[in-house]
Design a protein around this motif. Structure first.
Motif, PDB file in Angstrom:
ATOM      1  N   GLY A   1       9.368 -57.500 -44.437  1.00 57.24           N
ATOM      2  CA  GLY A   1       9.188 -58.821 -45.044  1.00 57.24           C
ATOM      3  C   GLY A   1       7.802 -59.023 -45.635  1.00 57.24           C
ATOM      4  O   GLY A   1       7.604 -59.862 -46.501  1.00 57.24           O
ATOM      5  N   LEU A   2       6.830 -58.256 -45.117  1.00 58.61           N
ATOM      6  CA  LEU A   2       5.442 -58.438 -45.561  1.00 58.61           C
ATOM      7  C   LEU A   2       5.005 -57.409 -46.609  1.00 58.61           C
ATOM      8  O   LEU A   2       4.136 -57.687 -47.428  1.00 58.61           O
ATOM      9  N   ALA A   3       5.644 -56.220 -46.544  1.00 58.35           N
ATOM     10  CA  ALA A   3       5.090 -55.083 -47.287  1.00 58.35           C
ATOM     11  C   ALA A   3       5.464 -55.085 -48.761  1.00 58.35           C
ATOM     12  O   ALA A   3       6.500 -55.607 -49.152  1.00 58.35           O
ATOM     13  N   HIS A   4       4.580 -54.486 -49.571  1.00 60.24           N
ATOM     14  CA  HIS A   4       4.911 -54.167 -50.955  1.00 60.24           C
ATOM     15  C   HIS A   4       5.438 -52.746 -51.052  1.00 60.24           C
ATOM     16  O   HIS A   4       6.326 -52.453 -51.831  1.00 60.24           O
ATOM     17  N   ASP A   5       4.792 -51.868 -50.267  1.00 65.78           N
ATOM     18  CA  ASP A   5       5.135 -50.451 -50.345  1.00 65.78           C
ATOM     19  C   ASP A   5       5.432 -49.923 -48.948  1.00 65.78           C
ATOM     20  O   ASP A   5       4.931 -50.458 -47.962  1.00 65.78           O
ATOM     21  N   VAL A   6       6.205 -48.873 -48.913  1.00 66.30           N
ATOM     22  CA  VAL A   6       6.584 -48.290 -47.629  1.00 66.30           C
ATOM     23  C   VAL A   6       6.321 -46.788 -47.655  1.00 66.30           C
ATOM     24  O   VAL A   6       6.617 -46.117 -48.647  1.00 66.30           O
ATOM     25  N   VAL A   7       5.725 -46.318 -46.565  1.00 63.21           N
ATOM     26  CA  VAL A   7       5.610 -44.873 -46.352  1.00 63.21           C
ATOM     27  C   VAL A   7       6.268 -44.587 -45.017  1.00 63.21           C
ATOM     28  O   VAL A   7       5.988 -45.270 -44.030  1.00 63.21           O
ATOM     29  N   ILE A   8       7.173 -43.607 -44.996  1.00 60.98           N
ATOM     30  CA  ILE A   8       7.802 -43.234 -43.731  1.00 60.98           C
ATOM     31  C   ILE A   8       7.335 -41.838 -43.373  1.00 60.98           C
ATOM     32  O   ILE A   8       7.377 -40.935 -44.216  1.00 60.98           O
ATOM     33  N   ILE A   9       6.856 -41.683 -42.145  1.00 61.47           N
ATOM     34  CA  ILE A   9       6.531 -40.327 -41.723  1.00 61.47           C
ATOM     35  C   ILE A   9       7.421 -39.930 -40.551  1.00 61.47           C
ATOM     36  O   ILE A   9       7.817 -40.755 -39.728  1.00 61.47           O
ATOM     37  N   ASN A  10       7.754 -38.668 -40.559  1.00 60.15           N
ATOM     38  CA  ASN A  10       8.616 -38.111 -39.530  1.00 60.15           C
ATOM     39  C   ASN A  10       7.999 -36.782 -39.105  1.00 60.15           C
ATOM     40  O   ASN A  10       7.667 -35.966 -39.954  1.00 60.15           O
ATOM     41  N   THR A  11       7.818 -36.615 -37.812  1.00 58.63           N
ATOM     42  CA  THR A  11       7.143 -35.432 -37.252  1.00 58.63           C
ATOM     43  C   THR A  11       5.948 -35.007 -38.108  1.00 58.63           C
ATOM     44  O   THR A  11       5.801 -33.836 -38.459  1.00 58.63           O
ATOM     45  N   GLY A  12       5.107 -35.984 -38.400  1.00 60.51           N
ATOM     46  CA  GLY A  12       3.818 -35.682 -39.010  1.00 60.51           C
ATOM     47  C   GLY A  12       3.823 -35.405 -40.496  1.00 60.51           C
ATOM     48  O   GLY A  12       2.809 -34.967 -41.038  1.00 60.51           O
ATOM     49  N   ALA A  13       4.965 -35.651 -41.172  1.00 61.71           N
ATOM     50  CA  ALA A  13       4.977 -35.427 -42.619  1.00 61.71           C
ATOM     51  C   ALA A  13       5.613 -36.624 -43.312  1.00 61.71           C
ATOM     52  O   ALA A  13       6.489 -37.284 -42.758  1.00 61.71           O
ATOM     53  N   VAL A  14       5.151 -36.910 -44.535  1.00 60.83           N
ATOM     54  CA  VAL A  14       5.687 -38.039 -45.283  1.00 60.83           C
ATOM     55  C   VAL A  14       7.085 -37.674 -45.779  1.00 60.83           C
ATOM     56  O   VAL A  14       7.263 -36.632 -46.414  1.00 60.83           O
ATOM     57  N   VAL A  15       8.067 -38.518 -45.466  1.00 62.00           N
ATOM     58  CA  VAL A  15       9.422 -38.253 -45.940  1.00 62.00           C
ATOM     59  C   VAL A  15       9.877 -39.290 -46.960  1.00 62.00           C
ATOM     60  O   VAL A  15      10.899 -39.111 -47.612  1.00 62.00           O
TER      61      VAL A  15
ATOM     62  N   LEU B   1      -0.450 -33.936 -37.918  1.00 68.64           N
ATOM     63  CA  LEU B   1      -0.165 -34.342 -39.303  1.00 68.64           C
ATOM     64  C   LEU B   1      -0.107 -33.109 -40.200  1.00 68.64           C
ATOM     65  O   LEU B   1      -0.980 -32.242 -40.139  1.00 68.64           O
ATOM     66  N   HIS B   2       0.952 -33.040 -41.004  1.00 70.63           N
ATOM     67  CA  HIS B   2       1.146 -31.886 -41.880  1.00 70.63           C
ATOM     68  C   HIS B   2       1.083 -32.324 -43.333  1.00 70.63           C
ATOM     69  O   HIS B   2       2.045 -32.873 -43.859  1.00 70.63           O
ATOM     70  N   GLY B   3      -0.040 -32.123 -43.967  1.00 70.28           N
ATOM     71  CA  GLY B   3      -0.165 -32.415 -45.391  1.00 70.28           C
ATOM     72  C   GLY B   3       0.210 -33.830 -45.776  1.00 70.28           C
ATOM     73  O   GLY B   3       0.907 -34.056 -46.758  1.00 70.28           O
ATOM     74  N   VAL B   4      -0.277 -34.797 -45.005  1.00 73.81           N
ATOM     75  CA  VAL B   4       0.079 -36.195 -45.274  1.00 73.81           C
ATOM     76  C   VAL B   4      -0.657 -36.715 -46.504  1.00 73.81           C
ATOM     77  O   VAL B   4      -1.864 -36.513 -46.652  1.00 73.81           O
ATOM     78  N   GLY B   5       0.080 -37.332 -47.393  1.00 75.01           N
ATOM     79  CA  GLY B   5      -0.544 -37.927 -48.560  1.00 75.01           C
ATOM     80  C   GLY B   5       0.160 -39.213 -48.950  1.00 75.01           C
ATOM     81  O   GLY B   5       1.392 -39.293 -48.912  1.00 75.01           O
TER      82      GLY B   5
ATOM     83  N   GLY C   1       3.407 -39.774 -35.716  1.00 80.82           N
ATOM     84  CA  GLY C   1       2.057 -39.486 -36.213  1.00 80.82           C
ATOM     85  C   GLY C   1       1.382 -40.673 -36.889  1.00 80.82           C
ATOM     86  O   GLY C   1       0.344 -40.505 -37.513  1.00 80.82           O
ATOM     87  N   LYS C   2       1.964 -41.876 -36.715  1.00 85.92           N
ATOM     88  CA  LYS C   2       1.388 -43.051 -37.381  1.00 85.92           C
ATOM     89  C   LYS C   2      -0.012 -43.366 -36.860  1.00 85.92           C
ATOM     90  O   LYS C   2      -0.953 -43.551 -37.636  1.00 85.92           O
ATOM     91  N   THR C   3      -0.121 -43.428 -35.521  1.00 83.45           N
ATOM     92  CA  THR C   3      -1.421 -43.749 -34.929  1.00 83.45           C
ATOM     93  C   THR C   3      -2.445 -42.654 -35.220  1.00 83.45           C
ATOM     94  O   THR C   3      -3.612 -42.938 -35.513  1.00 83.45           O
TER      95      THR C   3
END
Lengths: 286, 236
Positions: B200-214, B23-27, B45-47
């Motif tokens: 269908g369930l979520a209010h908010d979405v976070v996508i991470i790619n190779t350990g960073a939030v995109v 994980l690289h500076g995930v926030g 890097g989700k898990t």
């Protein structure tokens, strides 16, 4: 006929002692994932402490649990001060327990000298009982009874209490157990203390049968190892069944084929490791 | 990104598996009562992110806060006791414990969740209460894993691929349960491969790619930007 009966009874009594020794060994192995190689030495230490207590006129039935408590406290210190610091380093932990085994053995030699110390059976249990025309050594029957009672007690603790369920959860998946809030390190200490206390108590109870002598530790530890590998790491039922299987193999093997006693004893362990590494009743690979 | 209003917030989190920097500076921040979908390809890097929140991995840098209280650096048992529940990938029920025991060992704190209430949520578990967890079907194990996490009376629930390996019918049921828990006010971080169900369930979405939030934003915004979803999640 008398030979077979006596050998059977000897096997049962030794099996009882072995269960007291190996049940704790197995629980510690299952939970902490390490074979506590000091377990045999702690059994011997219990036996020696017992001789000193008996020499000070402490009653036998008080000396046995008292020695167990003292050995248990030593176990807490060993777990908290040494093993805990090596958490995650299993190889280091195993080597430390081996080192501690040597240290205990040497200190025993220093304190209690190299002469075997016989331990008399408690007053009143020294005369044999006669059943069906055969003489049975009373004390060995009592040891068997104590082991069965301990097995029932441990079974109830492990299977019928929340503490027991938490210990089993820790054996199943220690990380996940912590993830649901179980303080696994506290359980480690509890189980380690309980396990070595049982070993210490068993040392005293075994005194009238085995006596206390240098090398008792090295005689008992391999038996416990075989029991646990055969019965399955972390399994009480495995330790129970394994104890009586191993004590029978050992007793009859020594009596009938004295030259092959160790082959007969260790061959089942080797076969178990190769073909059924989780043991007869275990879930964790040894 | 961390804010006091957040149920759970991560800022600048770096995590390692051994020597490999995952994980690289995930926030990101989960607001109370919301459901946040944490999406990304396999190995993104989700898990690891959930394992870091739960304390299985100690972040090397950055901090994690639960309702403003710093929890990064605490042990998993302490984090659980402060109110984080985990439904782990692969379910990881205690196989040699009965269904009831699996729930009983996880009971923590004061709150609405008891064995009885979990049985009301999952009547199937009541029928199987004395059975060893290892002998349950995959769907039943998933229900047990959810029930076990609820027994801790969590303030934030982390769910790692609860639909993985389940029959479509069971997936739908698990989805309904997640929606219901969220509707009752539980704040949830949901990691899923099943993007359709998750959006269908979520209010908010976070996508991470190779350990960073995109990407971090409301679900409507994520839906609008199909190109981005396709880029980071593969075709769906």
């Amino acid at each position: 006929m008398q030979f077979w009966l006596i050998q059977t009874l000897n096997s049962l009594a030794l099996g009882g002692l072995l269960f007291l020794l190996s049940s704790g060994f197995s629980l510690i192995f299952g939970l902490q994932r390490i074979p506590n190689l000091a377990h045999g030495a702690l059994f011997m230490l219990g036996a020696y402490i017992g001789t000193s207590l008996l020499a000070r006129e402490v009653d036998f039935w008080l000396a046995a649990p008292l020695a167990g408590v003292l050995v248990g406290l030593l176990g807490v210190a060993l777990e908290r001060l040494v093993l805990r610091r090596l958490a995650g380093n299993e190889q280091g932990q195993v080597l430390v327990t081996l080192g501690v085994a040597f240290i205990i053995a040497d200190l025993c030699l220093l304190v209690w000298t190299g002469d075997p110390i016989p331990v008399p059976a408690p007053e009143g249990l020294r005369r044999p009982v006669f059943l069906f025309g055969f003489a049975f050594p009373t004390y060995r029957l009592v040891v068997l009874g104590i082991a069965v009672a301990a097995a029932i007690g441990l079974f109830l603790l492990m299977e019928r209490t929340r503490l027991g369920a938490m210990i089993r959860a820790g054996v199943d998946d220690p990380e996940m157990a912590r993830g649901v809030g179980i303080r696994v390190s506290g359980l480690f200490t509890t189980v380690f203390c309980l396990g070595v206390a049982l070993a210490g108590t068993a040392g005293v109870l075994g005194g009238p049968i085995l006596s206390a002598y240098p090398g008792l530790d090295a005689d008992m530890l391999p038996l416990a190892l075989v029991v646990v590998i055969l019965g399955g790491v972390g399994s009480l039922l495995g330790a129970f069944v394994g104890s009586f299987v191993v004590s029978s193999i050992y007793n009859f093997g020594t009596a009938l084929f004295p030259d092959l006693a160790y082959v007969i004893l260790f061959l089942p362990m080797v076969l178990a490791l190769v073909f059924k590494p989780e043991g007869l009743f275990g879930r964790v690979r040894a | 990104m961390a804010s006091d209003a957040a149920a759970l917030s991560l800022s600048g989190v770096d995590s390692f598996y051994g020597d490999s920097h995952v994980l690289h500076g995930v926030g990101f921040a989960l607001r109370p009562g919301r459901l946040l979908a944490l999406l990304g390809r396999n190995g993104a890097g989700k898990t690891t992110c959930l394992a870091t929140i739960m304390g299985f991995l100690r972040p090397r840098r950055g901090e994690i806060r639960l309702y403003g209280e710093r929890i990064s650096g605490l042990s998993p048992e302490a984090i659980c006791r402060r109110g984080v529940g985990l439904v782990p990938q692969g379910r990881r029920v205690f196989r040699s414990l009965t269904v009831r025991e699996n729930l009983a060992v996880a009971a923590r704190g004061r709150g609405p969740w008891t064995v009885e209430r979990v049985f009301e949520l999952f009547p199937r578990l009541r029928e199987r209460h004395g059975q060893l967890a290892g002998s349950l079907s995959g769907g039943e194990q998933q229900m047990l894993a959810i029930g076990r996490a609820l027994m801790g009376n969590p303030r934030v629930l982390l769910m790692d691929e609860p639909s993985e390996g389940l029959a479509p019918q069971i997936v739908a049921e698990v989805g309904r349960i997640i929606g219901r828990l969220n509707a009752e006010g539980l704040s949830i971080v949901l990691v899923e491969q099943n993007v359709k169900m998750t959006l269908g369930l979520a209010h908010d979405v976070v996508i991470i790619n190779t350990g960073a939030v995109v990407f971090e934003g409301p679900v409507e915004e994520a839906r609008r930007d199909e190109a981005r979803l396709a880029q980071h999640l593969g075709v769906f």
